[in-house]
Write a protein that holds these residues in place. Structure first.
Motif, PDB file in Angstrom:
ATOM      1  N   LEU A 196       0.839  -1.183   0.000  1.00  0.00           N
ATOM      2  CA  LEU A 196       0.000   0.000   0.000  1.00  0.00           C
ATOM      3  C   LEU A 196       0.882   1.244   0.000  1.00  0.00           C
ATOM      4  CD1 LEU A 196      -2.623  -0.947   2.746  1.00  0.00           C
ATOM      5  CD2 LEU A 196      -2.938  -1.061   0.263  1.00  0.00           C
ATOM      6  N   ALA A 197       0.374   2.318  -0.591  1.00  0.00           N
ATOM      7  CA  ALA A 197       1.007   3.626  -0.519  1.00  0.00           C
ATOM      8  C   ALA A 197       0.081   4.557   0.244  1.00  0.00           C
ATOM      9  CB  ALA A 197       1.293   4.162  -1.916  1.00  0.00           C
ATOM     10  N   MET A 198       0.664   5.525   0.942  1.00  0.00           N
ATOM     11  CA  MET A 198      -0.153   6.433   1.746  1.00  0.00           C
ATOM     12  C   MET A 198       0.605   7.721   2.020  1.00  0.00           C
ATOM     13  SD  MET A 198       0.102   4.162   5.218  1.00  0.00           S
ATOM     14  CE  MET A 198       0.136   2.659   4.221  1.00  0.00           C
ATOM     15  N   TRP A 199      -0.109   8.719   2.507  1.00  0.00           N
ATOM     16  CA  TRP A 199       0.445  10.028   2.826  1.00  0.00           C
ATOM     17  C   TRP A 199       0.179  10.302   4.304  1.00  0.00           C
ATOM     18  CZ3 TRP A 199       3.701  13.665   1.773  1.00  0.00           C
ATOM     19  CH2 TRP A 199       3.493  14.999   2.142  1.00  0.00           C
ATOM     20  N   VAL A 200       1.246  10.615   5.059  1.00  0.00           N
ATOM     21  CA  VAL A 200       1.170  10.748   6.505  1.00  0.00           C
ATOM     22  C   VAL A 200       1.689  12.129   6.914  1.00  0.00           C
ATOM     23  CG1 VAL A 200       1.969   9.817   8.716  1.00  0.00           C
ATOM     24  CG2 VAL A 200       1.530   8.261   6.790  1.00  0.00           C
ATOM     25  N   VAL A 201       0.940  12.815   7.759  1.00  0.00           N
ATOM     26  CA  VAL A 201       1.351  14.137   8.249  1.00  0.00           C
ATOM     27  C   VAL A 201       1.222  14.170   9.769  1.00  0.00           C
ATOM     28  CG1 VAL A 201       0.877  16.626   8.224  1.00  0.00           C
ATOM     29  CG2 VAL A 201       0.662  15.294   6.116  1.00  0.00           C
ATOM     30  N   GLY A 202       2.238  14.731  10.432  1.00  0.00           N
ATOM     31  CA  GLY A 202       2.199  14.885  11.884  1.00  0.00           C
ATOM     32  C   GLY A 202       2.906  16.149  12.302  1.00  0.00           C
ATOM     33  N   ASP A 203       2.528  16.674  13.459  1.00  0.00           N
ATOM     34  CA  ASP A 203       3.203  17.844  14.012  1.00  0.00           C
ATOM     35  C   ASP A 203       4.482  17.378  14.683  1.00  0.00           C
ATOM     36  OD1 ASP A 203       4.085  19.999  15.600  1.00  0.00           O
ATOM     37  OD2 ASP A 203       2.054  20.790  15.785  1.00  0.00           O
ATOM     38  N   ASN A 204       5.607  17.787  14.129  1.00  0.00           N
ATOM     39  CA  ASN A 204       6.895  17.302  14.634  1.00  0.00           C
ATOM     40  C   ASN A 204       7.237  17.843  16.023  1.00  0.00           C
ATOM     41  OD1 ASN A 204       7.190  19.741  12.880  1.00  0.00           O
ATOM     42  ND2 ASN A 204       9.275  19.695  13.682  1.00  0.00           N
ATOM     43  N   LEU A 205       6.623  18.937  16.428  1.00  0.00           N
ATOM     44  CA  LEU A 205       6.861  19.444  17.770  1.00  0.00           C
ATOM     45  C   LEU A 205       5.934  18.795  18.796  1.00  0.00           C
ATOM     46  CD1 LEU A 205       7.335  23.286  17.160  1.00  0.00           C
ATOM     47  CD2 LEU A 205       9.084  21.493  17.283  1.00  0.00           C
ATOM     48  N   ARG A 206       4.785  18.292  18.359  1.00  0.00           N
ATOM     49  CA  ARG A 206       3.820  17.660  19.259  1.00  0.00           C
ATOM     50  C   ARG A 206       4.099  16.149  19.343  1.00  0.00           C
ATOM     51  NH1 ARG A 206       0.971  20.213  22.916  1.00  0.00           N
ATOM     52  NH2 ARG A 206      -0.833  18.853  22.612  1.00  0.00           N
ATOM     53  N   LYS A 207       3.411  15.339  18.537  1.00  0.00           N
ATOM     54  CA  LYS A 207       3.633  13.902  18.623  1.00  0.00           C
ATOM     55  C   LYS A 207       5.077  13.542  18.272  1.00  0.00           C
ATOM     56  CE  LYS A 207       2.799   9.617  19.290  1.00  0.00           C
ATOM     57  NZ  LYS A 207       2.845   9.124  20.686  1.00  0.00           N
ATOM     58  N   GLY A 208       5.697  14.328  17.408  1.00  0.00           N
ATOM     59  CA  GLY A 208       7.077  14.043  17.023  1.00  0.00           C
ATOM     60  C   GLY A 208       8.110  14.348  18.086  1.00  0.00           C
ATOM     61  N   ALA A 209       7.693  14.970  19.194  1.00  0.00           N
ATOM     62  CA  ALA A 209       8.673  15.328  20.224  1.00  0.00           C
ATOM     63  C   ALA A 209       8.011  15.450  21.599  1.00  0.00           C
ATOM     64  CB  ALA A 209       9.380  16.637  19.840  1.00  0.00           C
ATOM     65  N   ALA A 210       7.394  16.619  21.877  1.00  0.00           N
ATOM     66  CA  ALA A 210       6.930  16.921  23.230  1.00  0.00           C
ATOM     67  C   ALA A 210       5.839  15.977  23.709  1.00  0.00           C
ATOM     68  CB  ALA A 210       6.434  18.366  23.288  1.00  0.00           C
ATOM     69  N   LEU A 211       4.818  15.767  22.886  1.00  0.00           N
ATOM     70  CA  LEU A 211       3.710  14.907  23.315  1.00  0.00           C
ATOM     71  C   LEU A 211       4.181  13.496  23.585  1.00  0.00           C
ATOM     72  CD1 LEU A 211       0.714  14.253  23.796  1.00  0.00           C
ATOM     73  CD2 LEU A 211       0.516  13.849  21.335  1.00  0.00           C
ATOM     74  N   ASN A 212       4.991  12.945  22.690  1.00  0.00           N
ATOM     75  CA  ASN A 212       5.452  11.562  22.898  1.00  0.00           C
ATOM     76  C   ASN A 212       6.231  11.443  24.200  1.00  0.00           C
ATOM     77  OD1 ASN A 212       5.505   8.907  21.246  1.00  0.00           O
ATOM     78  ND2 ASN A 212       7.599   9.078  22.023  1.00  0.00           N
ATOM     79  N   ALA A 213       7.070  12.462  24.508  1.00  0.00           N
ATOM     80  CA  ALA A 213       7.836  12.437  25.752  1.00  0.00           C
ATOM     81  C   ALA A 213       6.916  12.491  26.967  1.00  0.00           C
ATOM     82  CB  ALA A 213       8.816  13.608  25.776  1.00  0.00           C
ATOM     83  N   VAL A 214       5.907  13.340  26.916  1.00  0.00           N
ATOM     84  CA  VAL A 214       4.986  13.450  28.054  1.00  0.00           C
ATOM     85  C   VAL A 214       4.144  12.183  28.185  1.00  0.00           C
ATOM     86  CG1 VAL A 214       3.009  14.731  28.977  1.00  0.00           C
ATOM     87  CG2 VAL A 214       4.958  15.965  28.001  1.00  0.00           C
ATOM     88  N   GLN A 215       3.763  11.567  27.080  1.00  0.00           N
ATOM     89  CA  GLN A 215       3.037  10.298  27.152  1.00  0.00           C
ATOM     90  C   GLN A 215       3.895   9.222  27.828  1.00  0.00           C
ATOM     91  OE1 GLN A 215       2.139  10.083  22.897  1.00  0.00           O
ATOM     92  NE2 GLN A 215      -0.043   9.984  23.397  1.00  0.00           N
ATOM     93  N   ILE A 216       5.185   9.219  27.553  1.00  0.00           N
ATOM     94  CA  ILE A 216       6.095   8.292  28.228  1.00  0.00           C
ATOM     95  C   ILE A 216       6.107   8.592  29.728  1.00  0.00           C
ATOM     96  CG2 ILE A 216       8.494   7.544  28.482  1.00  0.00           C
ATOM     97  CD1 ILE A 216       8.839   8.199  25.456  1.00  0.00           C
ATOM     98  N   ALA A 217       6.182   9.876  30.070  1.00  0.00           N
ATOM     99  CA  ALA A 217       6.171  10.272  31.493  1.00  0.00           C
ATOM    100  C   ALA A 217       4.881   9.815  32.157  1.00  0.00           C
ATOM    101  CB  ALA A 217       6.324  11.787  31.611  1.00  0.00           C
ATOM    102  N   GLU A 218       3.761   9.870  31.425  1.00  0.00           N
ATOM    103  CA  GLU A 218       2.495   9.403  31.980  1.00  0.00           C
ATOM    104  C   GLU A 218       2.545   7.913  32.270  1.00  0.00           C
ATOM    105  OE1 GLU A 218      -0.395  12.733  29.820  1.00  0.00           O
ATOM    106  OE2 GLU A 218      -0.156  10.738  28.948  1.00  0.00           O
ATOM    107  N   LYS A 219       3.206   7.140  31.412  1.00  0.00           N
ATOM    108  CA  LYS A 219       3.349   5.711  31.667  1.00  0.00           C
ATOM    109  C   LYS A 219       4.173   5.477  32.933  1.00  0.00           C
ATOM    110  CE  LYS A 219       1.105   4.290  28.035  1.00  0.00           C
ATOM    111  NZ  LYS A 219      -0.220   3.632  28.194  1.00  0.00           N
ATOM    112  N   LEU A 220       5.209   6.281  33.143  1.00  0.00           N
ATOM    113  CA  LEU A 220       6.020   6.152  34.343  1.00  0.00           C
ATOM    114  C   LEU A 220       5.231   6.533  35.589  1.00  0.00           C
ATOM    115  CD1 LEU A 220       9.330   7.797  33.074  1.00  0.00           C
ATOM    116  CD2 LEU A 220       9.002   5.365  33.600  1.00  0.00           C
ATOM    117  N   ALA A 221       4.454   7.612  35.473  1.00  0.00           N
ATOM    118  CA  ALA A 221       3.708   8.107  36.630  1.00  0.00           C
ATOM    119  C   ALA A 221       2.565   7.183  36.994  1.00  0.00           C
ATOM    120  CB  ALA A 221       3.193   9.506  36.349  1.00  0.00           C
TER     121      ALA A 221
END
Length: 334
Positions: free
Chosen positions: A309-334
């Motif tokens: 399959l081929a597809m087109w993917v867009v994401g906010d590199n400052l949100r899910k690509g960086a800050a959000l993913n880090a905070v989600q990890i912190a939530e798993k720890l907490a």
């Protein structure tokens, strides 16, 4: 959850400020926030939960009593201070590439491999993946679970926000100069980024493969636990301020129709399907900026490979690509 003492190293940078905003937006249980930066940024103010807090210069005693330390200050800084923070009892969530391929350090995208957080006990460090890798695997992993991923080819279209504040200013100033017909010297990139495309993100090796391209290869394998996954592609910097786009071709062990893929992805955590190309409905950076979810569309049969399959993917590199993913990890720890 009880409150946590949270340090943010690199608190005055683009990602650092986004981390503060994300912690606040998601009501992360912060009992005390400690913003840290280099000595040249010490004394600046950041705002968290309506309170102005003075940024401190990072030092040997900065992490005493800290539960979670979010790092976004570059690989060299991380190599120096992450072990110090871990030795002080903090769990470090690092946004640089410094620790990502360390076999003792987990590389986490919570929607995929949250259980790997337990590996943090090894060194007290968790690595946050590359922004382009994160948005690709969030989409690819649910499809892998359904049909067995065997090969991916990814061409990225990466915004200047991935390089930092100076790159945003360079694009803005370079575009103004170009419109006026004036010369402009770009001090951030090897060539002017304004109205241009640069197939150059990170250093090149002897084969001509860039550092960013190797990140896509190695990190995808590690996060999804597919050590023999074949990965190829090219990474390109484009003249937009925020959000990354990716053209993704994925080949599977068994056939997977576009309709089935849309159904799977419509249920996938952190993914939004926007796929009605006949009505000009597909993911766009201007619509995705500031959003948490990764957006996917133009899902179609690949015309060159079997079971692909081929597809087109867009994401906010400052949100899910960086800050959000880090905070989600912190939530798993907490």
């Amino acid at each position: 959850m009880s409150g946590r003492r949270v340090a943010v190293l690199g608190a005055t940078g683009l990602v650092g400020r986004e981390m503060l905003y994300t912690l606040e937006q998601r009501n992360f249980p912060v009992s005390e926030l400690i913003p840290l930066a280099s000595p040249r940024s010490a004394g600046k103010k950041v705002v968290f939960n309506g309170e102005e807090i003075t940024v401190q210069a990072v030092g040997e005693d900065s992490f005493k009593g800290v539960d979670i330390a979010l790092f976004s200050a570059g690989g060299k800084t991380s190599k120096q201070w992450a072990p110090v923070a871990a030795a002080s009892g903090a769990v470090v969530i690092d946004n640089s590439s410094a620790w990502r391929m360390d076999p003792e350090v987990p590389l986490i995208v919570p929607e995929i491999n949250a259980a790997d957080v337990s590996m943090a006990k090894n060194k007290g460090i968790i690595a946050n993946p590359n922004c382009s890798t994160i948005q690709a695997v969030v989409v690819l992993y649910p499809l892998h679970q359904a049909a067995g991923l065997k090969y991916i080819n990814i061409s990225t279209y990466q915004s200047v926000a991935g390089t930092g504040k100076a790159a945003i200013e360079s694009l803005r100033d370079g575009a103004k100069a170009a419109i006026k017909g004036e010369e402009y010297k770009d001090d951030v990139y090897p060539h002017s980024i304004a109205f241009n495309l640069l197939p150059h993100i990170g250093a090149f090796d002897d084969e001509g493969i860039s550092e960013e391209e190797w990140k896509m290869v190695n990190e995808s394998r590690k996060i999804m636990h597919i050590p023999d996954l074949r990965v190829s592609g090219i990474t390109v910097r484009v003249p937009i301020f925020r959000c990354h786009g990716e053209s993704v071709t994925a080949q599977f062990e068994r056939p997977l129709s576009p309709a089935e893929a849309r159904e799977i992805l419509s249920r996938a955590p952190g993914v939004v399907v926007r796929d009605d190309p006949k009505n000009a409905e597909y993911p766009l950076p201007v619509d995705t900026a500031g959003k948490d979810d990764v957006c996917v569309g133009r899902i179609r049969r690949d015309t060159g490979l079997d079971n692909a399959l081929a597809m087109w993917v867009v994401g906010d590199n400052l949100r899910k690509g960086a800050a959000l993913n880090a905070v989600q990890i912190a939530e798993k720890l907490a």
